[in-house]
Design a protein around this motif. Structure first.
Motif, PDB file in Angstrom:
ATOM      1  N   PRO A  15      29.943  65.328 -51.344  1.00  0.00           N
ATOM      2  CA  PRO A  15      31.084  65.799 -50.476  1.00  0.00           C
ATOM      3  C   PRO A  15      32.230  66.465 -51.270  1.00  0.00           C
ATOM      4  N   ILE A  16      32.460  65.724 -52.221  1.00  0.00           N
ATOM      5  CA  ILE A  16      33.431  66.222 -53.283  1.00  0.00           C
ATOM      6  C   ILE A  16      33.101  67.794 -53.955  1.00  0.00           C
ATOM      7  N   LEU A  17      32.007  67.811 -54.434  1.00  0.00           N
ATOM      8  CA  LEU A  17      31.369  69.215 -54.785  1.00  0.00           C
ATOM      9  C   LEU A  17      31.240  70.076 -53.796  1.00  0.00           C
ATOM     10  N   ASP A  18      31.021  69.703 -52.385  1.00  0.00           N
ATOM     11  CA  ASP A  18      31.004  70.554 -51.312  1.00  0.00           C
ATOM     12  C   ASP A  18      32.326  71.141 -50.935  1.00  0.00           C
ATOM     13  N   ALA A  19      33.219  70.483 -51.058  1.00  0.00           N
ATOM     14  CA  ALA A  19      34.618  70.925 -50.610  1.00  0.00           C
ATOM     15  C   ALA A  19      35.108  71.979 -51.807  1.00  0.00           C
ATOM     16  N   GLU A 164      30.339  55.708 -48.508  1.00  0.00           N
ATOM     17  CA  GLU A 164      30.390  56.713 -47.663  1.00  0.00           C
ATOM     18  C   GLU A 164      32.113  56.893 -47.347  1.00  0.00           C
ATOM     19  N   LYS A 165      32.703  55.741 -47.195  1.00  0.00           N
ATOM     20  CA  LYS A 165      34.219  55.922 -46.985  1.00  0.00           C
ATOM     21  C   LYS A 165      35.045  56.460 -47.927  1.00  0.00           C
ATOM     22  N   LEU A 166      34.575  55.975 -49.191  1.00  0.00           N
ATOM     23  CA  LEU A 166      35.370  56.260 -50.188  1.00  0.00           C
ATOM     24  C   LEU A 166      34.919  57.695 -50.818  1.00  0.00           C
ATOM     25  N   SER A 167      33.883  58.166 -50.554  1.00  0.00           N
ATOM     26  CA  SER A 167      33.359  59.382 -51.064  1.00  0.00           C
ATOM     27  C   SER A 167      34.214  60.395 -49.885  1.00  0.00           C
ATOM     28  N   ILE A 168      34.573  60.237 -48.808  1.00  0.00           N
ATOM     29  CA  ILE A 168      35.182  61.100 -47.886  1.00  0.00           C
ATOM     30  C   ILE A 168      36.630  60.907 -48.371  1.00  0.00           C
ATOM     31  N   ALA A 169      37.077  59.655 -48.823  1.00  0.00           N
ATOM     32  CA  ALA A 169      38.456  59.648 -49.105  1.00  0.00           C
ATOM     33  C   ALA A 169      38.732  60.417 -50.496  1.00  0.00           C
ATOM     34  N   ALA A 170      37.916  60.293 -51.322  1.00  0.00           N
ATOM     35  CA  ALA A 170      37.913  60.963 -52.569  1.00  0.00           C
ATOM     36  C   ALA A 170      37.953  62.273 -52.320  1.00  0.00           C
ATOM     37  N   ARG A 171      36.924  62.845 -51.598  1.00  0.00           N
ATOM     38  CA  ARG A 171      37.186  64.509 -51.328  1.00  0.00           C
ATOM     39  C   ARG A 171      38.431  64.932 -50.636  1.00  0.00           C
ATOM     40  N   ASP A 172      38.995  64.215 -49.955  1.00  0.00           N
ATOM     41  CA  ASP A 172      40.276  64.732 -49.159  1.00  0.00           C
ATOM     42  C   ASP A 172      41.382  64.441 -50.150  1.00  0.00           C
TER      43      ASP A 172
END
Length: 304
Positions: A15-19, A164-172
């Motif tokens: 998700p981080i790469l995608d953003a 999953e939660k931390l991946s999205i939190a890291a992306r944002d």
């Protein structure tokens, strides 16, 4: 447009790469080499490589990242972003971009530096963990912190859900942080070395459950290692992997590790301090994952 080199390997990083790919120019994706996976040893690409290939991004997979230092530096990136890459990166590369290199680390630094911060925070019974965006330095996870966010760990969480939660939190958090960094609006915060703790990669010995601890500690250990690497205990020489459990609201005078048989179809084990844990989902050696009640009705006899 800002040019970025991204370094990452597992699903956490995708998700981080995608953003980044949607907002900036990703000039290179660096990930670990393909690995043989499963009993049939199928050569498998990392989740990050799979994303990069599907989006036509240039991929680098060096066995040792220093082999590609010069090639990556010559790309003229403005910033390097890393997220669970898995190799040590030297300062020659880290300091080459205009805005240097930053890392998305899944803990509230300086707590839980190292490769298994999510596992360790759950195992230790933390109420919160989080994500830190920090400058990359030669010393592991010791760089100045640019931004953080807290994330609550619920009793229903295991390592998989927290990834999953931390991946999205890291992306944002990253997408909020990069513009501030570019605009010079961040004052990096030095880490207090006296408060540093470490969460190194998990050893085989750490997978073994210790029923001398309280049921709550055993419960945390089980969910910290689910879905991988899975905690287990030994029963007459066999490994019994444990996927899910609950803390039972009762006490016992039995020695820790004793299987309690007074409740039909419930696999309960005495723990330290007179507490009791109930195992819900297990996998005995050579068997498929099963509900504990099925084990009681079938395979448990062999161990008694």
């Amino acid at each position: 447009m800002l040019k970025i080199i991204f370094m990452g390997t597992p699903e956490f990083s995708v998700p981080i790469l995608d953003a980044l790919n949607k907002e900036y120019e990703v000039v290179a994706v660096v990930t670990q080499p393909d690995k043989e996976v499963g009993r049939h040893r199928v050569l498998t690409s990392s989740p990050v490589k799979q994303y990069a290939v599907s989006h036509n991004l240039p991929v680098y997979q060096p066995e040792h990242i220093k082999e590609e230092y010069d090639n990556l530096i010559n790309l003229g990136a403005d910033l390097i972003v890393t997220a669970a890459y898995g190799q040590f990166v030297g300062t020659k590369l880290l300091y080459s971009p205009k805005y240097k290199a930053i890392n998305c680390h899944a803990s509230l630094l300086p707590k839980y530096r190292g490769g298994a911060p999510i596992h360790q925070s759950i195992k230790d019974g933390c109420e919160y963990t989080g994500v830190s965006i920090m400058y990359m330095e030669k010393k592991m996870d010791a760089g100045d912190v640019l931004n953080t966010v807290k994330v609550k760990i619920e009793d229903t969480d295991n390592c998989g859900t927290m990834f999953e939660k931390l991946s999205i939190a890291a992306r944002d958090l990253l997408m909020e942080t990069i513009p501030l960094l570019i605009e010079g609006k961040i004052n990096p915060l030095k880490q207090d070395e006296s408060e540093a703790t470490f969460a190194y990669n998990i050893t085989n010995e750490e997978k073994v459950l210790n029923f001398n601890l309280s049921a709550r500690s055993v419960f945390n250990h089980i969910r910290a290692y689910n879905p991988a690497p899975i905690a287990y205990f030994e029963l007459k020489g066999d490994q019994i992997k444990v996927f899910d459990s609950i803390v039972v609201d009762e006490t016992t005078n039995e020695a820790p590790g004793t299987i309690l048989l007074h409740r039909k179809n419930r696999l309960m084990i005495a723990c330290g301090e007179g507490t009791v844990i109930e195992l819900l989902t297990i996998q005995p050696t050579g068997k498929k994952v099963m509900q504990a009640r099925d084990f009681i009705n079938g395979g448990l006899r062999k161990y008694l």
